[in-house]
Design an enzyme around this catalytic site. Sequence first.
Site, short mmCIF file in Angstrom:
data_model
loop_
_atom_site.label_atom_id
_atom_site.label_comp_id
_atom_site.label_asym_id
_atom_site.label_seq_id
_atom_site.Cartn_x
_atom_site.Cartn_y
_atom_site.Cartn_z
N ASP A 17 36.06 -8.22 -32.33
CA ASP A 17 35.58 -8.83 -33.55
C ASP A 17 34.48 -7.91 -34.10
OD1 ASP A 17 35.22 -10.62 -35.64
OD2 ASP A 17 34.86 -12.36 -34.36
N HIS A 28 28.33 -15.19 -35.97
CA HIS A 28 27.75 -14.26 -36.94
C HIS A 28 26.22 -14.22 -36.80
CE1 HIS A 28 31.66 -15.15 -38.82
NE2 HIS A 28 31.57 -13.94 -39.32
#
Length: 341
Positions: free
Chosen positions: A255, A185
Amino acid sequence: MSMIKAFISGCAGTSLSAAEQAFFEEHNPWGLILFARNVDSPDQVRELTRSFRDAVGRADAPVLVDQEGGRVQRLRPPHWRKYPAPKLFGDLYKADETAGKRAAFLGAQLIAADLTEVGITVDCLPCLDVRFPDTVDAIGDRALSDDPETVAILGREMINGAIAGGVLPVIKHIPGHGRAKVDSHLELPRVTDDKNALEAVDFLPFKALADISLGMTAHLLYESIDPANPGTQSSLVINGIIRDEIGFDGCLMSDDISMKALGGDVSSRSRKIWDAGCDVVLHCNGDMMEMQAVADAAPVLAGRSLERCNTALAGYKVLEPGFDTDKAWAEFQSLTGWAGV
């Protein structure tokens, strides 16, 4: 109605704004993904999923969520039960294989029953990443086990439970996120282990479950396979490893491209993903400017990618008739000792 485009979008709040409704009507993304910011109550989520499907004009348009249990649970108390992180199933399996398998199945079926009631049809679980001693906390207890065979066995149980509960599962993060030592992230993890080591451990659960119709990539750089591109944007990873070596021929989604592991703006990120062979780009943050950029870059879903997506949607099954959630929850608690808090 426009042709379906090869992306999944988020939205900003608990209902669609006029701008979002117009955006979905115009661009017709394959699906919608929900996060905690989109969730308030069962009636509200039910209305949100309905309004998205009305906007795109497809009653079977997939609505996705990450509802794994533990830290990754978008639908939470007081309206929904709290579920344990998947690691609990692996720990239980070590002590009692039958109990561990049953708990994994029931946990996924109970979660799926919750989702089915509010119109969510795809759950991004199970996490088939093998845990290592230095696995980043962003994966951590989301991993079922440090043993790839156990991950495969319990992953299969969770898949079967999800399908029995009325939702489609997504295996993630192909070809393996367990060796990441930093959070994707926030930055790009680099895996320096050689390909033989990855084949011996990381790829094994995905090979065992390659028949599943939906999968999600990993934003990791596998230096021994492609030192220049993250897996999500690497044709060497997607075609050479995921498709050929692992044997996964289902719908492959990226993702979240909002994550900082990927460089460049969202348009260039997205194009690299489609060019590498991914079927569908996943964009989650609900930022309208970024949503528009992804939509403008997105190709129409066609050819083999469309076939894969249609095959996945054809796998929907209704919740098993007579499923008693209270009885199943009591059994689940008895097996696991989970208090639900």
